[in-house]
Design a protein around this motif. Structure first.
Motif, short mmCIF file in Angstrom:
data_model
loop_
_atom_site.label_atom_id
_atom_site.label_comp_id
_atom_site.label_asym_id
_atom_site.label_seq_id
_atom_site.Cartn_x
_atom_site.Cartn_y
_atom_site.Cartn_z
N MET A 244 39.92 40.77 48.61
CA MET A 244 39.76 40.95 47.17
C MET A 244 41.08 41.25 46.46
O MET A 244 41.25 40.94 45.29
CB MET A 244 38.76 42.06 46.89
CG MET A 244 37.32 41.72 47.24
SD MET A 244 36.21 43.15 47.06
CE MET A 244 36.18 43.35 45.26
N THR A 245 42.01 41.86 47.18
CA THR A 245 43.28 42.25 46.57
C THR A 245 44.43 41.34 47.00
O THR A 245 45.59 41.63 46.72
CB THR A 245 43.63 43.70 46.94
OG1 THR A 245 43.61 43.85 48.37
CG2 THR A 245 42.62 44.67 46.34
N SER A 246 44.11 40.24 47.65
CA SER A 246 45.15 39.38 48.23
C SER A 246 45.89 38.54 47.19
O SER A 246 47.00 38.07 47.44
CB SER A 246 44.54 38.44 49.27
OG SER A 246 43.62 37.53 48.65
N GLY A 247 45.27 38.31 46.04
CA GLY A 247 45.89 37.46 45.03
C GLY A 247 45.89 35.99 45.42
O GLY A 247 46.61 35.18 44.81
N THR A 248 45.12 35.63 46.41
CA THR A 248 45.06 34.25 46.90
C THR A 248 43.87 33.52 46.29
O THR A 248 42.94 34.14 45.76
CB THR A 248 44.90 34.23 48.43
OG1 THR A 248 43.64 34.85 48.77
CG2 THR A 248 46.04 35.00 49.11
N PRO A 249 43.89 32.17 46.36
CA PRO A 249 42.72 31.42 45.90
C PRO A 249 41.45 31.83 46.65
O PRO A 249 40.36 31.88 46.06
CB PRO A 249 43.09 29.96 46.22
CG PRO A 249 44.59 29.95 46.19
CD PRO A 249 45.01 31.29 46.73
N GLY A 251 40.81 34.83 47.81
CA GLY A 251 40.40 36.11 47.26
C GLY A 251 39.69 35.95 45.92
O GLY A 251 38.67 36.61 45.66
N LYS A 252 40.21 35.06 45.10
CA LYS A 252 39.56 34.80 43.81
C LYS A 252 38.17 34.21 44.03
O LYS A 252 37.21 34.60 43.36
CB LYS A 252 40.42 33.83 42.99
CG LYS A 252 39.81 33.48 41.63
CD LYS A 252 40.67 32.48 40.87
CE LYS A 252 40.03 32.10 39.54
NZ LYS A 252 40.83 31.07 38.82
N ALA A 253 38.07 33.29 44.96
CA ALA A 253 36.77 32.66 45.25
C ALA A 253 35.77 33.69 45.76
O ALA A 253 34.58 33.64 45.41
CB ALA A 253 36.95 31.55 46.29
N ALA A 254 36.25 34.64 46.56
CA ALA A 254 35.36 35.69 47.07
C ALA A 254 34.83 36.54 45.92
O ALA A 254 33.63 36.83 45.86
CB ALA A 254 36.11 36.57 48.07
N LYS A 255 35.70 36.91 44.99
CA LYS A 255 35.26 37.72 43.85
C LYS A 255 34.34 36.92 42.93
O LYS A 255 33.39 37.48 42.35
CB LYS A 255 36.47 38.25 43.06
CG LYS A 255 37.24 39.32 43.80
CD LYS A 255 38.04 40.21 42.86
CE LYS A 255 39.11 39.43 42.11
NZ LYS A 255 39.85 40.31 41.17
N GLU A 256 34.58 35.62 42.83
CA GLU A 256 33.68 34.79 42.03
C GLU A 256 32.29 34.75 42.63
O GLU A 256 31.29 34.77 41.90
CB GLU A 256 34.26 33.37 41.90
CG GLU A 256 35.44 33.28 40.95
CD GLU A 256 36.09 31.91 40.93
OE1 GLU A 256 36.76 31.57 39.93
OE2 GLU A 256 35.95 31.16 41.94
N GLU A 257 32.22 34.72 43.95
CA GLU A 257 30.92 34.74 44.63
C GLU A 257 30.21 36.07 44.38
O GLU A 257 29.00 36.12 44.14
CB GLU A 257 31.09 34.51 46.12
CG GLU A 257 31.42 33.07 46.50
CD GLU A 257 30.32 32.11 46.08
OE1 GLU A 257 29.14 32.39 46.35
OE2 GLU A 257 30.65 31.07 45.46
N MET A 258 30.96 37.16 44.46
CA MET A 258 30.38 38.48 44.20
C MET A 258 29.90 38.59 42.75
O MET A 258 28.83 39.15 42.48
CB MET A 258 31.40 39.57 44.50
CG MET A 258 31.82 39.67 45.95
SD MET A 258 33.07 40.97 46.21
CE MET A 258 33.91 40.32 47.67
#
Length: 354
Positions: A244-249, A251-258
């Motif tokens: 979540m804190t990686s700043g990677t695509p 990580g963004k995709a994971a937060k979008e799923e959440m």
């Protein structure tokens, strides 16, 4: 949101006072439950993404993660032994499983509310103006606790106001009526209400940092006999925190799923995270759990619960239920410890030794 419906409301209705802990013995299959709240969304993602399976496989176990839409029901099912672990607040962990006799360990201290909960007045801008008003909130929830703490800061008490029990589902509509002049609630309802005419946020959880805490708790006896469960859960959780804190695509995709699973978009999810003090790093969670403030907080919580008649079944005193802390200190009956704050597995994650 539903994390806030403190199950203390149902504590008196539990027909299993002082029920025994779930069957504790070495085993391979475990069940964990969670409910919708910004700080608990990673549990659903861990299940869906395969991260939980990766860590469970590492330790030769199976961990089934189940979302339960009714927060109160999730706690009741854990307390009855239907699950080995469950997400809940510190207040609810003390009032329901611990109060019901189930020895419970706070395995992961995930976050604390840092502005998510607030007292809002209509056409008044000072907290002291709440005196004499009817206050709409979910009775015996953490909103009720927040109100009690707020009143303390201006020399008022509950006798100076009138609590009106109001469902969270009705809170925004209630505020829109002329009869309602004061509410205590949580995000995203807070954001909706403060955007309405005349609304003034006069107190929020940022002013009592570290008191409304969100946990993953597990049955103490089960954890003792199955340390692999603690290691797998902590390993998976902090994998998600790093992502979540990686700043990677990714990580963004994971937060979008959440965000999607919680009924909002990424911007909405990030806004909720902004008022949630997440312990993304295990070392920070360990430091918080080891801190001198935690016992003080839990003393406030237990006294609130006892004063409202909801600290266990027919509790004769505030000391009936014992709690233990990492330094070996206890609150309450040291011979009846039912809630334990143990940072051991978070510490393993922090040391990179899981």
């Amino acid at each position: 949101m539903l994390r806030k419906l403190a199950a203390v409301i149902l504590a008196a209705s539990l027909s299993l006072p002082f029920i025994p802990a779930a069957q504790a013995a070495p085993k391979k299959d475990f069940k964990i439950c969670w409910s919708i709240y910004v700080g608990w969304m990673p549990w659903g993602y861990l299940s869906d993404s395969g991260i939980m399976k990766k860590w469970a496989d590492k330790y030769g176990i199976n961990v089934e993660i189940t979302r339960i839409n009714d927060y109160v029901e999730s706690i009741n099912q854990y307390t009855a032994g239907g699950f080995d672990g469950c997400s809940m607040t510190n207040m609810d962990a003390l009032s329901i499983p611990a109060g019901g006799g189930v020895d419970t360990t706070a395995l992961i201290v995930g976050d604390f509310s840092n502005g998510n909960d607030a007292v809002i007045l209509k056409d008044k801008s000072a907290l002291k103006d709440i005196a004499g008003q009817k206050v709409n909130l979910v009775e015996l929830s953490v909103s009720h606790y927040l109100l009690a703490r707020a009143l303390d800061t201006v020399g008022l008490a509950e006798k100076d106001i009138t609590v009106v029990n109001t469902s969270d589902a009705d809170m925004v509509a209630a505020y829109g009526t002329s009869d309602v002049t004061s509410v205590v609630t949580w995000n995203p309802l807070v954001s909706e209400i403060v955007a309405m005419p005349g609304a003034h946020k006069v107190f929020d959880s940022m002013q009592i940092p570290g008191e409304i805490i969100d946990l993953m708790v597990v049955n103490t006896a089960t954890l003792k006999d199955n340390p692999a469960l603690g290691k797998a859960l902590a390993g998976a959780w902090y994998d998600a925190m790093a992502l979540m804190t990686s700043g990677t695509p990714e990580g963004k995709a994971a937060k979008e799923e959440m965000a999607k699973a919680s009924g909002t978009d990424l911007a909405g999810f990030d806004a909720q995270l902004a008022s949630t003090a997440m312990f993304f790093e295990p070392a920070k969670a360990v430091e918080f759990t080891n801190g001198a403030e935690l016992p003080k907080t839990m003393d406030l919580v237990r006294n609130f619960l006892f004063s409202h008649g909801i600290l266990g079944t027919n509790a004769p005193s505030v000391d009936m239920i014992g709690m233990s802390f990492p330094d070996g200190s206890t609150l309450g009956d040291a011979n009846n410890v039912k809630l334990r704050f143990d940072p051991a597995y978070m510490a393993l994650a922090a040391a990179g030794t899981l």
